[in-house]
Design an enzyme around this catalytic site. Sequence first.
Site, mmCIF file in Angstrom:
data_model
loop_
_atom_site.group_PDB
_atom_site.id
_atom_site.type_symbol
_atom_site.label_atom_id
_atom_site.label_comp_id
_atom_site.label_asym_id
_atom_site.label_seq_id
_atom_site.Cartn_x
_atom_site.Cartn_y
_atom_site.Cartn_z
ATOM 1 N N SER A 66 -39.776 27.513 -37.840
ATOM 2 C CA SER A 66 -40.115 26.737 -39.038
ATOM 3 C C SER A 66 -39.603 25.307 -38.921
ATOM 4 O O SER A 66 -38.651 25.024 -38.203
ATOM 5 C CB SER A 66 -39.504 27.398 -40.279
HETATM 6 N N1 SAH Z 1 -36.931 32.056 -38.936
HETATM 7 C C1 SAH Z 1 -37.657 32.045 -37.708
HETATM 8 C C2 SAH Z 1 -39.123 31.878 -37.964
HETATM 9 C C3 SAH Z 1 -39.953 32.763 -37.099
HETATM 10 S S1 SAH Z 1 -41.651 32.896 -37.567
HETATM 11 C C4 SAH Z 1 -37.090 31.022 -36.748
HETATM 12 O O1 SAH Z 1 -36.171 30.286 -37.132
HETATM 13 O O2 SAH Z 1 -37.538 30.965 -35.601
HETATM 14 C C5 SAH Z 1 -41.650 34.395 -38.490
HETATM 15 C C6 SAH Z 1 -41.301 35.661 -37.780
HETATM 16 O O3 SAH Z 1 -41.531 36.733 -38.685
HETATM 17 C C7 SAH Z 1 -42.110 35.972 -36.536
HETATM 18 O O4 SAH Z 1 -41.259 36.086 -35.437
HETATM 19 C C8 SAH Z 1 -42.780 37.315 -36.858
HETATM 20 O O5 SAH Z 1 -42.874 38.197 -35.753
HETATM 21 C C9 SAH Z 1 -41.841 37.867 -37.913
HETATM 22 N N2 SAH Z 1 -42.385 38.915 -38.775
HETATM 23 C C10 SAH Z 1 -43.618 39.016 -39.337
HETATM 24 N N3 SAH Z 1 -43.719 40.157 -40.047
HETATM 25 C C11 SAH Z 1 -42.500 40.790 -39.951
HETATM 26 C C12 SAH Z 1 -41.977 42.030 -40.448
HETATM 27 N N4 SAH Z 1 -42.693 42.861 -41.212
HETATM 28 N N5 SAH Z 1 -40.698 42.343 -40.139
HETATM 29 C C13 SAH Z 1 -39.932 41.527 -39.359
HETATM 30 N N6 SAH Z 1 -40.379 40.368 -38.863
HETATM 31 C C14 SAH Z 1 -41.646 39.997 -39.147
#
Ligand code: SAH
Length: 222
Positions: A66
């Site tokens: 993000s």
């Molecule tokens: N906070 C993260 C953002 C990653 S993007 C950072 O700093 O890099 C969002 C993430 O949510 C992705 O890696 C995706 O695989 C995950 N995601 C989506 N649905 C999910 C679920 N049901 N449980 C756990 N993770 C999930």
Amino acid sequence: MPQGVGMDSSAVRKRMVQKLAEQGVRDPQVLAAMGAIERHRFVDSALANQAYEDTSLPIGLGQTISKPGVVSRMAELLRNGCTGRLGRVLEIGTGCGYQAAVLSMLADEVYSIERLRGLHDKARENLRLLRLPNLHLLFGDGMLGFAKGAPYAAIIAAAGGEAVPQAWVDQLAVGGRLVAPVATGGSLGAEQALVVIDKTAQGIRQTILEAVHFVPLKSGVA
Ligand code: SAH
């Protein structure tokens, strides 16, 4: 030090924090955490020179880290002006682990859950050197929350679904706050807004804020 970041990344980070403050982030603890965590360590070395720009970047498996502006905005909403540290926090969507590291500076305990094994492992690797003893990485479906750590003072989602799963609301402490991107009914769920849910002794209060753009919340693991 990856090329393009320079010998001293703290100066670039200081500029980033200054810009975040200009954009309206006020919480001094959030600004301090954003200044402390080295975002360039969480992205591919080829992207490190962009790490302190206010942009999301690819982290593999179709997911993104993000934007600093969004991470700090959500952290500020989560803290809701509290002067000390948050208690236990649940993050859904560890991704590369960047936001989890930021949260670990603001809370007593952070549980961060990721559904993609490849990213869960990558986050573990990225975070190893930081040695954050209050950050717990979990592999699983975050749609179910993580009941063992409940109740949470705060819950934050980094992926957006059609609605906020009931499990999250159930696992939120009374007096706790949840911040998540949620589809606002645009065609094919293409539009999302940031939603804040406050759980009070009287019940649930929901506030819909600005439009955002997050990767989709998916069920199951892969
Ligand atoms: N906070 C993260 C953002 C990653 S993007 C950072 O700093 O890099 C969002 C993430 O949510 C992705 O890696 C995706 O695989 C995950 N995601 C989506 N649905 C999910 C679920 N049901 N449980 C756990 N993770 C999930």
